[in-house]
Design an enzyme around this catalytic site. Structure first.
Site, short mmCIF file in Angstrom:
data_model
loop_
_atom_site.label_atom_id
_atom_site.label_comp_id
_atom_site.label_asym_id
_atom_site.label_seq_id
_atom_site.Cartn_x
_atom_site.Cartn_y
_atom_site.Cartn_z
N LYS A 14 0.82 -1.21 0.00
CA LYS A 14 0.00 0.00 0.00
C LYS A 14 0.86 1.26 0.00
O LYS A 14 0.59 2.19 -0.76
CB LYS A 14 -0.95 0.02 1.21
CG LYS A 14 -1.99 -1.08 1.21
CD LYS A 14 -2.93 -0.98 2.39
CE LYS A 14 -2.25 -1.00 3.74
NZ LYS A 14 -1.65 -2.28 4.12
N ARG A 89 -10.57 0.48 8.63
CA ARG A 89 -10.29 -0.91 9.00
C ARG A 89 -11.52 -1.63 9.55
O ARG A 89 -11.46 -2.82 9.81
CB ARG A 89 -9.17 -0.96 10.04
CG ARG A 89 -7.84 -0.58 9.46
CD ARG A 89 -6.77 -0.75 10.50
NE ARG A 89 -5.50 -0.25 9.99
CZ ARG A 89 -4.37 -0.88 10.11
NH1 ARG A 89 -4.31 -2.04 10.73
NH2 ARG A 89 -3.27 -0.37 9.64
N ARG A 128 11.39 -6.16 4.76
CA ARG A 128 11.22 -4.77 5.18
C ARG A 128 11.83 -4.56 6.56
O ARG A 128 12.46 -3.53 6.83
CB ARG A 128 9.73 -4.40 5.18
CG ARG A 128 9.46 -2.96 5.59
CD ARG A 128 8.02 -2.59 5.39
NE ARG A 128 7.17 -3.14 6.44
CZ ARG A 128 5.84 -3.06 6.44
NH1 ARG A 128 5.20 -2.48 5.45
NH2 ARG A 128 5.14 -3.55 7.43
N ARG A 134 11.05 -1.59 11.67
CA ARG A 134 9.83 -1.07 12.29
C ARG A 134 9.40 -2.01 13.41
O ARG A 134 9.38 -3.22 13.25
CB ARG A 134 8.71 -0.97 11.25
CG ARG A 134 8.84 0.24 10.38
CD ARG A 134 7.82 0.36 9.31
NE ARG A 134 6.48 -0.12 9.59
CZ ARG A 134 5.49 -0.07 8.72
NH1 ARG A 134 5.69 0.45 7.51
NH2 ARG A 134 4.30 -0.51 9.02
N ARG A 145 -1.17 -8.70 13.44
CA ARG A 145 -1.67 -7.71 12.48
C ARG A 145 -2.28 -8.39 11.25
O ARG A 145 -3.33 -7.99 10.76
CB ARG A 145 -0.54 -6.76 12.06
CG ARG A 145 -0.13 -5.83 13.17
CD ARG A 145 1.11 -5.01 12.82
NE ARG A 145 0.88 -4.19 11.66
CZ ARG A 145 1.77 -4.02 10.68
NH1 ARG A 145 2.96 -4.61 10.74
NH2 ARG A 145 1.50 -3.25 9.67
#
Length: 189
Positions: A14, A89, A128, A134, A145
């Protein structure tokens, strides 16, 4: 005004695709994840609340998310349109977004869902994490998640499907190929 919702699970691309769409269509990007991270970085009161929720792998309550989103939209009164990334969401958030946009004389133009398998998501986020480190990409939090997306968030899609606003795009493959597929959908609006 062109208002898009880019939809997909964590790691679907995204953020990458949003940036390309922003550049092409001159949209303002509103990523609830980016808003949350900015509040966390600046250690605002909201940021501290959000930090704890994210650290626990939970979703931020609708009321906080919607307030932040409305504030961000309000900062851009001359925008040609918005791309909403990571929001809504829940159906309640989708309804709140519709109500808010209607109060501004606007609406969601279309919703594009990036279809990506769980295996691909896991691989992408592992890569990532090596680069960005992160906190929300930690393996245990990531599982929460992804589960949250497939158990709860995905149920927002029928809300937009009944409004004939939903399009699905294969989110696996070369970035530019996926982008061209996204543009083919946007150009129909």
């Amino acid at each position: 005004m062109l208002n898009l919702v880019l939809f997909g699970p964590p790691g679907a691309g995204k953020g990458t695709q949003s940036q390309k769409l922003i550049d092409k269509y001159q949209l303002v990007h509103i990523s609830t994840g980016d808003l949350f991270r900015a509040h966390i970085k600046n250690e605002t009161t909201l940021g501290k609340k959000v930090s704890q929720l994210i650290a626990d792998g939970q979703l931020v309550p609708d009321s906080i998310t919607i307030d932040m989103l409305e504030e961000e939209v309000g900062k851009n009164p001359n925008a040609k349109g918005f791309i909403f990334d990571g929001f809504p969401r829940t159906v309640a958030q989708a309804e709140a977004l519709d109500t808010y946009l209607e109060s501004k004389g606007s609406k969601i133009t279309g919703v594009i869902a990036l279809d990506v398998t769980e295996e691909e998501l896991t691989n992408r986020i592992a890569e990532r994490k090596k680069i960005s480190n992160r906190a929300d990409d930690d393996a245990e939090k990531l599982k929460k998640r992804i589960d949250e997306y497939f158990q709860k968030t995905i149920h927002v899609l029928p809300y937009y499907e009944t409004q004939d606003k939903l399009s699905k795009v294969n989110g696996i493959g070369e970035i530019d190929v996926i982008f061209n597929d996204l543009c083919a959908v946007v150009d129909k609006y």
